[in-house]
Design a protein around this motif. Structure first.
Motif, PDB file in Angstrom:
ATOM      1  N   GLU A  67      -5.114   4.238  -8.366  1.00 29.90           N
ATOM      2  CA  GLU A  67      -5.583   4.597  -7.030  1.00 29.90           C
ATOM      3  C   GLU A  67      -4.795   5.785  -6.489  1.00 29.90           C
ATOM      4  O   GLU A  67      -5.372   6.724  -5.921  1.00 29.90           O
ATOM      5  N   ALA A  68      -3.465   5.753  -6.656  1.00 32.45           N
ATOM      6  CA  ALA A  68      -2.638   6.853  -6.175  1.00 32.45           C
ATOM      7  C   ALA A  68      -3.000   8.161  -6.858  1.00 32.45           C
ATOM      8  O   ALA A  68      -3.140   9.211  -6.214  1.00 32.45           O
ATOM      9  N   GLN A  69      -3.150   8.125  -8.182  1.00 30.09           N
ATOM     10  CA  GLN A  69      -3.458   9.346  -8.916  1.00 30.09           C
ATOM     11  C   GLN A  69      -4.845   9.872  -8.578  1.00 30.09           C
ATOM     12  O   GLN A  69      -5.053  11.081  -8.482  1.00 30.09           O
ATOM     13  N   ALA A  70      -5.802   8.951  -8.384  1.00 38.85           N
ATOM     14  CA  ALA A  70      -7.158   9.384  -8.045  1.00 38.85           C
ATOM     15  C   ALA A  70      -7.182  10.064  -6.681  1.00 38.85           C
ATOM     16  O   ALA A  70      -7.766  11.151  -6.519  1.00 38.85           O
ATOM     17  N   LEU A  71      -6.563   9.444  -5.680  1.00 32.17           N
ATOM     18  CA  LEU A  71      -6.569  10.031  -4.343  1.00 32.17           C
ATOM     19  C   LEU A  71      -5.794  11.340  -4.294  1.00 32.17           C
ATOM     20  O   LEU A  71      -6.129  12.240  -3.515  1.00 32.17           O
ATOM     21  N   ALA A  72      -4.762  11.458  -5.120  1.00 31.56           N
ATOM     22  CA  ALA A  72      -3.984  12.697  -5.136  1.00 31.56           C
ATOM     23  C   ALA A  72      -4.806  13.876  -5.638  1.00 31.56           C
ATOM     24  O   ALA A  72      -4.501  15.035  -5.310  1.00 31.56           O
ATOM     25  N   ARG A  73      -5.854  13.598  -6.416  1.00 31.19           N
ATOM     26  CA  ARG A  73      -6.708  14.666  -6.946  1.00 31.19           C
ATOM     27  C   ARG A  73      -7.828  15.039  -5.993  1.00 31.19           C
ATOM     28  O   ARG A  73      -8.581  15.967  -6.258  1.00 31.19           O
ATOM     29  N   ALA A 137     -17.850  14.443  -3.797  1.00 35.27           N
ATOM     30  CA  ALA A 137     -16.566  15.084  -4.103  1.00 35.27           C
ATOM     31  C   ALA A 137     -15.791  14.286  -5.144  1.00 35.27           C
ATOM     32  O   ALA A 137     -15.186  14.857  -6.070  1.00 35.27           O
ATOM     33  N   ALA A 138     -15.784  12.952  -5.003  1.00 40.48           N
ATOM     34  CA  ALA A 138     -15.084  12.118  -5.981  1.00 40.48           C
ATOM     35  C   ALA A 138     -15.742  12.208  -7.353  1.00 40.48           C
ATOM     36  O   ALA A 138     -15.056  12.348  -8.376  1.00 40.48           O
ATOM     37  N   HIS A 139     -17.068  12.157  -7.389  1.00 44.80           N
ATOM     38  CA  HIS A 139     -17.779  12.232  -8.672  1.00 44.80           C
ATOM     39  C   HIS A 139     -17.529  13.575  -9.361  1.00 44.80           C
ATOM     40  O   HIS A 139     -17.416  13.635 -10.595  1.00 44.80           O
ATOM     41  N   ALA A 140     -17.445  14.639  -8.571  1.00 48.63           N
ATOM     42  CA  ALA A 140     -17.190  15.957  -9.150  1.00 48.63           C
ATOM     43  C   ALA A 140     -15.821  16.035  -9.810  1.00 48.63           C
ATOM     44  O   ALA A 140     -15.606  16.838 -10.720  1.00 48.63           O
ATOM     45  N   ARG A 141     -14.884  15.192  -9.349  1.00 50.03           N
ATOM     46  CA  ARG A 141     -13.542  15.159  -9.951  1.00 50.03           C
ATOM     47  C   ARG A 141     -13.387  14.028 -10.945  1.00 50.03           C
ATOM     48  O   ARG A 141     -12.267  13.691 -11.338  1.00 50.03           O
ATOM     49  N   GLY A 142     -14.500  13.424 -11.362  1.00 50.44           N
ATOM     50  CA  GLY A 142     -14.442  12.396 -12.397  1.00 50.44           C
ATOM     51  C   GLY A 142     -13.943  11.054 -11.909  1.00 50.44           C
ATOM     52  O   GLY A 142     -13.277  10.320 -12.656  1.00 50.44           O
ATOM     53  N   ILE A 143     -14.290  10.692 -10.667  1.00 51.02           N
ATOM     54  CA  ILE A 143     -13.841   9.418 -10.093  1.00 51.02           C
ATOM     55  C   ILE A 143     -15.044   8.663  -9.535  1.00 51.02           C
ATOM     56  O   ILE A 143     -15.790   9.208  -8.714  1.00 51.02           O
ATOM     57  N   VAL A 144     -15.224   7.431  -9.974  1.00 51.27           N
ATOM     58  CA  VAL A 144     -16.264   6.542  -9.439  1.00 51.27           C
ATOM     59  C   VAL A 144     -15.565   5.462  -8.622  1.00 51.27           C
ATOM     60  O   VAL A 144     -14.648   4.792  -9.111  1.00 51.27           O
TER      61      VAL A 144
END
Length: 544
Positions: A67-73, A137-144
């Motif tokens: 979660e931390a790494q995903a939000l940091a991106r 925005a999340a999907h564009a950075r590879g996060i679901v």
């Protein structure tokens, strides 16, 4: 292995000499969120502290780090920012794992829907557009995200924030963890997630479609009386069409319907959905507001749960804004709900109701030639409540999964999770298993030891012929390597029609033990307890 220390964290404590904890903002199944002051930068922040009893749980620690790494991106107006992440040790003991985030002064969408039932369509579309923007925005950075639900949407003044990326994952990863568990909010779990397909952004769009429907109609798209029915309804029938909403542009109604498509490739992308919602919504829309509750409605609780018949690590399930264990609701899932005693779904028609103490409708949901999934609806056709196990005889070499609450001994399979079935009511239990060769369907079912009149349904809901002799080997499932059934041709013989779709209902039944932190909901309020919060669903993938 690093050992854990008892938690020293309370108001006035300082985390790593920097974050002064002031007051708890909410408690979840895995963490407590605190209001805190960053003494180094002189600003207020939110600190998410993993609960002490999870500090030795590698999966929980990994989720917090992900979660931390995903939000940091991610940097987007509709997503919460993350500032810091760390582990605190006392000698060799791990005493804290934490995530420091932007402090958002907003009201959960869940609370708004609890108070208002539904939103004006302009507000629903505006909120939906901002959620879709954040997801794009999340999907564009590879996060679901994988847990879009009212409890994870905050509404600061005139804005929308998506929170809680604890369950996020990259596209193409496995939906199920190493123990074969699926985590999510029942009403918002997409059909492909239940089927164990790989993670994909379309699951977030589906969840947003359910949320849009909920904001516009005040109900969910499917009728469901328990969490099993809530999660499996999209596999069995299409959603109830959106009821008339005064002034709603037809393009937006069509967009909601497209989001709820069973097939992921038929749904719009998050970016496409945001553009559609914005194109047909007025520029000036009053901000969504709600009166703050007297008690902290963000409080959540750990509900211990372990699948029947398995030896697994301790797992948990949480329900946003209050929860209690639905201990014996006639299903294999433990579900977070509130206030009312469990109710079973209305009984579907079945043959020979007057001659048997019960009826059993066995519907095949999927079969890939090695694994299969089905649901079993057992109806009490007597005039008195019946308490006792549901059982059936395995007609072939099938090995039934224990995760649904089943125990198999030789060719007899028993499930004790049903509890009491009231007169004229039904219990729905999922069945899953593996086989080699062919997959004959069972025909010998009992409730509390009494034989039930059977009905077999194919994956499309069509009736399948029963063998001439009771208890004889049943038809072979299509695709199982056996003979092709007369298949989905409805026999003119005696089996009843498949249960028809019922009107939508707002939520599954509620627990008889309301959380002490939650005020009693209004009986007329369809926003309460719609399966929100996490549920660990023991639904093994259908693949081999």
């Amino acid at each position: 292995m690093t050992t854990t220390a008892a938690s020293p964290w309370q108001a006035g404590a300082t985390l790593e000499g920097r974050y002064l904890l002031t007051e708890p903002a909410g408690r979840g199944g895995s963490a407590t969120v605190w209001h805190a002051r960053d003494e180094r930068l002189g600003r207020m922040v939110a600190v998410k502290l993993l609960k002490t009893d999870l500090l030795d749980d590698e999966a929980a620690l990994h989720r917090l780090q992900v979660e931390a790494q995903a939000l940091a991106r991610l940097r987007h107006p509709n997503l919460a920012d993350v500032y810091d992440y760390g582990l605190v040790h006392q000698g060799r003991r791990l005493s804290a794992a934490y995530l420091v985030m932007e402090l958002i002064d907003g009201i959960p969408l869940k609370q708004v829907l609890t108070e208002q039932i539904r939103l004006p369509w302009e507000q629903a579309a505006q909120v939906g557009a901002q959620i879709a923007d954040g997801l794009a925005a999340a999907h564009a950075r590879g996060i679901v995200h994988r847990d879009i639900a009212p409890g994870n949407i905050l509404l600061p003044a005139g804005d929308v924030k998506i929170i809680d990326f604890e369950l996020c994952a990259p596209p193409g990863s496995n939906e199920y963890d190493a123990d074969g568990q699926l985590i999510g909010t029942p009403a918002y779990v997409s059909p492909e997630r239940l089927d164990g397909r790989l993670v994909q952004p379309a699951a977030d769009v589906y969840a947003l479609g359910v949320l849009l429907y909920r904001m516009l109609a005040g109900t969910l798209p499917w009728r469901a009386d328990n969490a099993v029915a809530l999660m499996t309804a999209p596999l069995l029938r299409p959603p109830t069409p959106l009821p008339p909403v005064p002034g709603l542009p037809p393009q937006l109604a069509a967009a909601v319907a497209a989001c709820l498509s069973e097939q992921p490739d038929q749904r719009p992308s998050a970016a496409e959905l945001a553009a559609t919602l914005r194109a047909h919504t007025p520029d000036e829309v009053p901000a969504v507001v709600a009166v703050p509750a007297a008690d902290d409605e963000a409080v959540t609780h750990i509900l211990p749960w372990r699948p029947a018949g398995t030896r697994r690590r301790r797992r948990f399930l949480t329900a946003a804004a209050a929860a209690a264990v639905l201990a014996a609701a006639g299903v294999a899932w433990a579900v977070a709900t509130r206030t009312e005693p469990p109710q079973f779904s209305a009984a579907p028609p079945a043959p020979q109701a007057s001659l048997a103490a019960c009826t059993a409708v066995y519907r095949l949901l999927s079969d890939d030639g090695g694994r299969y999934r089905a649901n079993l609806t057992v109806t009490n056709t007597t005039d008195t409540p019946v308490s006792g196990p549901v059982a059936f005889t395995v007609p072939g070499d099938q090995r039934i999964d224990a995760a649904y609450g089943w125990a198999q001994r030789d060719r007899t399979v028993t499930n004790n999770t049903v509890g009491t079935v009231e007169a004229g009511r039904s219990a729905v239990v999922l069945v899953g298993g593996a086989y080699t060769g062919t997959n004959p369907l069972p025909t010998a079912f009992t409730l509390a030891g009494k034989p039930c009149a059977p009905t077999l349904l194919s994956t499309s809901g069509s009736r399948l012929p029963l063998p001439a002799a009771s208890g004889a080997t049943g038809p072979v499932a299509p695709g199982s390597g056996g003979p092709v059934l007369p298949g989905d041709q409805a026999s003119p013989a005696a089996s009843p029609q498949a249960p028809t779709a019922a009107p939508p209902s707002p939520e599954p039944p509620q627990s008889p033990e309301p959380s002490p932190a939650e005020p009693s909901p209004s009986a007329a309020n369809p926003g309460d307890g719609e399966g929100e919060g996490r549920v660990l669903a023991p639904v093994p993938p259908t693949g081999p």
